[in-house]
Design an enzyme around this catalytic site. Structure first.
Site, PDB file in Angstrom:
ATOM      1  N   TYR A  27      -5.504  16.106  56.480  1.00  0.00           N
ATOM      2  CA  TYR A  27      -6.729  16.466  56.713  1.00  0.00           C
ATOM      3  C   TYR A  27      -7.770  16.436  55.429  1.00  0.00           C
ATOM      4  CZ  TYR A  27     -10.339  19.714  58.777  1.00  0.00           C
ATOM      5  OH  TYR A  27     -11.459  20.163  59.344  1.00  0.00           O
ATOM      6  N   ASP A  62      -9.747  28.848  61.869  1.00  0.00           N
ATOM      7  CA  ASP A  62      -9.554  29.014  60.383  1.00  0.00           C
ATOM      8  C   ASP A  62      -9.954  30.293  59.954  1.00  0.00           C
ATOM      9  OD1 ASP A  62      -9.022  26.170  60.598  1.00  0.00           O
ATOM     10  OD2 ASP A  62     -10.578  25.419  59.380  1.00  0.00           O
ATOM     11  N   GLU A  67      -9.355  26.005  65.964  1.00  0.00           N
ATOM     12  CA  GLU A  67     -10.608  25.460  65.557  1.00  0.00           C
ATOM     13  C   GLU A  67     -10.525  23.902  65.832  1.00  0.00           C
ATOM     14  OE1 GLU A  67     -12.205  27.242  62.309  1.00  0.00           O
ATOM     15  OE2 GLU A  67     -13.177  25.467  61.373  1.00  0.00           O
TER      16      GLU A  67
END
Length: 764
Positions: free
Chosen positions: A318, A107, A8
DNA sequence: GCAAGGTC
């Protein structure tokens, strides 16, 4: 054999390649292709990173015109898929399509499944074009980017889940249909085409409705007076105790109490003291991070942009995560040790001095990403401004979650004064613990001495305080984000966007947030029809349907068709109310603040805030007093009239500038006189300050377009003429005033004049 | 020029 792995985002591709190839993977970048390649057990692996969705659903071209398309047809319209990310698209076709095995490693959630399916469809289409047969298609299911999770996922590959992808696709279609149909309906009904369109959506509209509802509560709130009665005492310092009846609504009761106790000392009836912990905060998830960032003055949308950038530069982890529990595998101690080499060495060493590093835990142990933590140590000065502030916030939060709880001592006493009972409470931080690392929260303290039961305490004052009941507070960014999360409106990745959208469309403003007249009447208009589009229930029900699709209990088509039917009937209801809706919006469009009297009609002149300007006009239809003022910031009434034309004067207030007095008529000599800064070096015309539509200021020659001399001016602060002429280029030298700083400069930016030093004047 | 959801 060739195997293509599709992820992703880029860093997942890097991590997976690293684990599977034992560090031997190589990044490839050529002809706009971007992927990673390695060999393993005689097989070739290509790992292709996407960046989220690569395609977007849309209406076919025949449905794109707002004015001519019948909305009843739009409700039934098919949707088409458009490629949005060209480079990922071509990498998939050119690099991944000929693989014998395709592994989807996006994900592991609904959107991830759909993103994977989008990529897969592109690959399969390309294979068909090239007459290649079906490849082996697999799904890797991992929830953390650790060596163990990843290697396990790749040795236990599962199948792709069509039903799960379908559930996300149903959401896409339903969001587009409702959003587009109602947005177009409201915009068409009110004649607001182009960039003034009125948008409606499953998430943004309920969010706006929350804000409007709160504003209505505030507007209709009737405050009620009440009183509190206090006695101040003195024992090693003064402290006060409040009468046990608290907020007293009847003032006669207040007088009764005061007349009884005035002049009398107190006797302690009870005294207790205890210690309680001040708990460490939980690790940062996105929402909590954005909430705390807005407390230090950085808007959620900006905080997110900064966090993105810090993440891409490797400073923080992240930033899009729901998780508030650090994964076991995170090397917490090592991170702290690296922070000990930075400006946070004091705080980091406090953590390192503990026997063991044991982190706090939040409520959500999600499996997507770890909580936000500093991924690498930034040296002092490496980051500046808001970037430094955000990084510091993440560092302090991280260290605070590893340090000790604080402790506070609480004391409570009841004191009797001539038969009336009073209560006092004292709080003192005895051990700050994490509070000395995470310095954003101040603990309220109150003094109360040691007392013992039966003791007499000397009273020094007996008094009442008047107060009134308050309406519920407006939402600020922090409480709004919390409310959205609570109601499941939007996701961790979109909430800040939704808020920014409402601001940019002119529906809400300020922080704390107020709805604009336009935002209020939009919600009022929507509420003329029963539709659910302004309620969080729409999302809740969609969630239920999505689950049922994912569980194969119902198919995507029937959910979408059901939704079309509902939308169709809602649209009919709105069509019947078209005139009412138009009336409500028009009313909001014409609501403005009075700024003075019109010299022609002696009627009110009003200023109406538009998306990017103020419309300033007389309330008499057709009156020539009707101007546009392009100004960032706000305007204020002055009660003064212009000396040149007797129209009202207003003040323009811009952040970082001193207020500027202006005549409402932009062409009035009053304004021109004030904006005249000197002579044009080219043709001797006047150089005047002009503002462009986007609010930027320029110094341009008044003989435009014959003379095109124009200099950009600093956007902050005010500018004044000095009468001096630049010895190098002949332009007028200006004085820039910003806060307490003022300096002379030549408007020609690269002029020799600006390279001198020491031109700063002392602060006035 | 519409939505919301990913990510850069």
């Amino acid at each position: 054999m060739k195997c293509a792995i599709i992820t992703e985002k880029a860093d997942v591709a890097r991590r997976i390649s690293f684990f599977l190839s034992e560090g031997k993977a190589k990044s490839k970048r050529s002809k706009g292709h971007n992927y990673i390649e390695f060999e393993k057990d005689g097989n070739t692996y290509v790992v292709v990173p996407l960046s989220g969705h690569i395609v977007e659903i849309n209406f076919p071209p025949s449905m794109k015109d707002w004015k001519s398309v019948d909305l009843r047809k739009l409700v039934e319209s098919e949707t088409v898929i458009e490629v949005k990310n060209r480079s990922a698209y071509s990498t998939l076709k050119d690099i991944a399509a000929d693989a014998d095995q395709i592994i989807i490693a996006t994900d592991y959630d609904r959107e991830g499944e759909l993103i994977g399916m989008e990529a897969l469809n592109i690959v399969l289409e390309e294979r068909q074009r090239r007459h290649l047969g079906m490849p082996d298609i697999k799904r890797a299911k991992f929830s953390a980017l650790t060596r163990q999770e990843v290697t396990e996922a790749f040795s236990n590959l599962i199948d792709v889940n069509k039903a799960m992808a379908d559930s996300a696709e149903a959401r896409e279609v339903i969001d587009l249909l409702w959003g587009a149909v109602l947005t177009r309906f409201f915009s068409n009904a009110t004649g607001r085409w182009g960039r003034d369109f009125l948008s409606i959506g499953r998430v943004q509209t309920p969010t706006l409705a929350l804000i409007v509802k709160r504003e209505r509560e505030i507007l209709s709130f009737v405050p009620e007076k009440f009183w509190r009665v206090f006695v101040s005492f003195d024992k090693g310092g003064t402290f006060r105790a409040e009468h046990v009846e608290g907020n007293i609504k009847d003032h006669r009761r207040v007088e009764e109490i005061l007349s009884k106790v005035r002049g009398k000392d107190g006797r302690v009836r009870s005294f207790e003291r205890w210690e309680e912990p001040i708990r460490r905060p939980a690790p940062f998830n996105t929402n909590e991070f954005l909430r705390e960032a807005s407390r230090i003055g950085i808007s959620p949308a900006n905080a997110m942009r900064i966090a993105e950038s810090l993440y891409n530069r490797g400073y923080i982890s992240y930033p899009r995560t729901d998780n508030t529990v650090y994964n076991r595998s995170l090397p917490l101690r090592k991170i702290v040790e690296s922070l000990a080499e930075t400006q946070f060495s004091r705080e980091a060493n406090m953590v390192l001095s503990l026997d063991s590093v044991r982190p706090s835990r939040g409520r959500t142990e999600a499996t997507d990403h770890p909580p936000i933590y500093p991924a690498s140590a930034a040296k002092k000065g490496e980051l500046t401004g808001d970037y430094a502030k955000i990084y510091e916030l993440v560092v302090r939060r991280f260290l605070a979650t590893l340090y000790t709880d604080g402790t506070r001592e609480v004391r409570e006493a009841t004191i009797e004064v001539s038969g009336e009972e009073f209560r006092a409470r004292g709080v003192r931080v005895t051990e700050p613990g994490w509070l000395s690392i995470y310095t954003y929260h101040r603990q309220a303290e109150a003094f109360l001495p040691d007392l013992h039961s039966g003791e007499e305490v000397k009273a020094i004052d007996w008094y009442e305080e008047e107060d009134e009941t308050k309406p519920p507070p407006r939402y600020d960014m922090s409480s709004l984000l919390r409310k959205m999360e609570e109601l499941n409106l939007g996701t961790k990745s979109t909430r800040h966007d939704i808020i920014e959208k409402l601001q940019k469309r002119g529906f809400i403003e300020g922080n704390p947030v107020r709805p604009t007249p336009l935002g209020m009447s939009l919600i009022d208009s929507i509420l003329t029809v029963e539709s659910k589009i302004s309620e969080p229930e729409m999302t809740a029900e969609l969630e239920v349907d999505m689950d049922r699709i994912a569980e194969n209990k119902v198919d995507k088509e029937s959910v979408v068709n059901q939704s079309r039917k509902m939308l169709s009937s809602v649209l009919e209801d709105f069509r019947e109310k078209e005139d009412i809706i138009n009336g409500k919006i028009k009313e909001a469009e014409n609501s403005g603040e009075t700024v003075g009297l019109c010299p022609v009609h002696s009627r009110e002149v009003i200023a109406i805030k538009k998306r990017d300007h103020y419309e300033i006009r007389c309330t008499v239809e057709g009156c020539p007093i009707n101007y546009r003022l392009y100004a960032r910031g706000s305007i204020k009434k002055t009660d003064e009239r212009c000396s040149a034309c007797s129209k009202p004067l207003i003040k323009v207030i811009r952040k970082g500038q001193s207020p500027e007095l202006r005549c409402i008529d932009p062409a009035c000599a009053f304004n021109v006189e004030r904006s005249r800064m000197g002579k044009c070096p080219s043709d001797g015309g006047d150089l005047v300050v002009r503002q462009s539509r986007n609010g930027k200021r320029f110094l341009s020659c008044s003989n435009y377009p014959k003379c095109t001399v124009s200099y950009p001016l600093p956007q902050m602060g005010t500018v004044e003429p000095t009468g001096q002429v630049c010895q190098y280029c002949g332009a007028p030298i200006l004085l820039s005033i910003r806060g307490r700083r003022r300096w002379r400069f030549c408007p020609k930016m690269d002029c020799q004049f600006n390279r001198r030093r020491g031109d700063e004047e002392p602060a006035s």
